[in-house]
Design a protein around this motif. Structure first.
Motif, short mmCIF file in Angstrom:
data_model
loop_
_atom_site.label_atom_id
_atom_site.label_comp_id
_atom_site.label_asym_id
_atom_site.label_seq_id
_atom_site.Cartn_x
_atom_site.Cartn_y
_atom_site.Cartn_z
N VAL A 118 0.87 -1.18 0.00
CA VAL A 118 0.00 0.00 0.00
C VAL A 118 0.90 1.23 0.00
CG1 VAL A 118 -1.93 1.18 1.12
CG2 VAL A 118 -1.70 -1.31 1.33
N LYS A 119 1.03 1.85 -1.17
CA LYS A 119 1.95 2.98 -1.33
C LYS A 119 1.29 4.28 -0.90
CE LYS A 119 4.39 0.78 -5.19
NZ LYS A 119 4.83 0.91 -6.60
N GLU A 120 2.10 5.34 -0.87
CA GLU A 120 1.61 6.66 -0.49
C GLU A 120 0.40 7.04 -1.34
OE1 GLU A 120 3.35 11.21 -0.38
OE2 GLU A 120 4.69 9.54 0.10
N GLY A 121 -0.68 7.44 -0.68
CA GLY A 121 -1.91 7.79 -1.38
C GLY A 121 -2.83 6.61 -1.60
N GLY A 122 -2.33 5.39 -1.34
CA GLY A 122 -3.14 4.19 -1.53
C GLY A 122 -4.03 3.93 -0.33
N CYS A 123 -5.12 3.20 -0.57
CA CYS A 123 -6.08 2.93 0.49
C CYS A 123 -6.56 1.49 0.38
CB CYS A 123 -7.25 3.89 0.40
SG CYS A 123 -8.38 3.81 1.83
N LEU A 124 -6.74 0.85 1.53
CA LEU A 124 -7.15 -0.55 1.58
C LEU A 124 -8.29 -0.72 2.58
CD1 LEU A 124 -6.25 -3.47 0.60
CD2 LEU A 124 -4.92 -3.58 2.71
N PHE A 125 -9.34 -1.42 2.17
CA PHE A 125 -10.42 -1.80 3.06
C PHE A 125 -10.16 -3.22 3.55
CE2 PHE A 125 -14.31 -4.44 3.13
CZ PHE A 125 -14.93 -3.91 4.25
N ILE A 126 -10.21 -3.44 4.87
CA ILE A 126 -10.04 -4.77 5.45
C ILE A 126 -11.34 -5.16 6.13
CG2 ILE A 126 -8.73 -6.20 7.07
CD1 ILE A 126 -6.40 -4.23 6.73
#
Length: 294
Positions: free
Chosen positions: A69-77
């Motif tokens: 998950v790079k800068e500016g990236g977003c992840l839903f868990i």
């Protein structure tokens, strides 16, 4: 406020209460390097979670998959999924938004619009793309929720509730096909049972057969589960857990390295020192002295 010392129960369920004073919501910045051993350990919780990277790059594991998950990236868990995070850039900072699924919509809508999604076995995580309108809507909403919590302005709780409903609507409107596999449910239930057993018996003599029995698996199947889901062996996981448990013991005044080694299940202080050095890049004694300096 960032959580720097994750506390979990025997099943790896996180014990932290994710909420403001009145809302079952938590939103805070996390610097991975500030945590014990410089990483967020494997854990799970009933809340859904969003990770929005502000700086650097994190390697996030969700169940058996690893995602950068790079800068500016977003992840839903999704709710109930095992997950951990490591800093692969050395300076990773991300916003962590945790929300109780029961707070997303009115209870009357839970069965139709929440339960199917948090129960779906094909949705342990969703990568959110900020270049797409719906993804950007979610990212912007997360930042707004963070600001609302910090500002504590009048009626901010209502604004947060509205934003969370909007976020959830964006997620479920954008083409996610729901699947449910009893096999997948059973697989992760057995994995949690084996981890639970290790966490209850780590200080004792533990064999591969013991761990496999806890999951009602053969030795070979047990190894396959750990390799596929956690990317390690059962015994290596046991060793890492023993090392994690040794850290607070080493911080106690008057603690002895040999005594700590035996307390967490090592039958040799030299083996404990070797494994500790490999994991922490210092000896247990050096760690103890460093802690006292702080």
């Amino acid at each position: 406020m960032q959580i720097k010392d994750f506390k979990v129960d025997e099943s790896l369920k996180e014990l932290t209460s994710h909420r403001t004073v009145v809302l079952p919501v938590a939103c805070y910045e996390t610097k991975i390097a500030d945590n014990i051993q410089g990483k967020i350990p494997l854990h799970w919780h009933e809340e859904i979670q969003f990770i929005l990277t502000l700086k650097g790059e994190a390697m996030v594991q969700v169940n058996e998959e690893k995602l950068a998950v790079k800068e500016g990236g977003c992840l839903f868990i999704n709710s109930g999924c095992l997950h951990s995070a490591e800093d692969i850039s050395g300076d990773c900072v991300y916003i962590c938004l945790n929300v109780s699924p029961h707070f997303l919509l009115p209870q009357e809508l839970f069965a139709s619009y929440i339960s199917p999604y948090i129960s779906a076995t094909n949705l342990p995580y969703i990568i959110l793309d900020g270049s797409e309108e719906w993804g950007k809507n979610i990212l912007d909403s997360i930042l707004e929720i963070r600001n609302l919590i910090h500002e504590n302005s009048p009626f901010y709780e209502i604004d947060i509730a509205c934003l969370l409903t909007f976020i959830w609507q964006q997620l479920i409107r954008n083409g996610f096909q729901l699947e449910y596999s009893q096999t997948e449910v059973e697989k992760h239930r057995r994995m949690k049972e084996m981890l639970n057993w290790i966490h209850e018996h780590y200080a004792e003599k533990v064999t591969l057969k013991c761990i496999a029995k806890a999951g009602r698996l053969s030795n070979s199947e047990c190894c396959r589960y750990f390799k596929k889901i956690l990317r390690t062996t059962p015994i290596n996981y046991l060793i890492q857990h023993r090392l994690q448990k040794s850290l607070p013991l080493l911080q106690e005044p008057g603690s002895n390295v040999t005594e700590v080694a035996y307390k967490v299940g090592f039958n040799s202080s030299s083996y404990f020192i070797e494994k500790f050095r490999n994991a922490m890049n210092m000896t247990p004694l050096a760690y103890k002295k460093k802690n006292f300096i702080k």
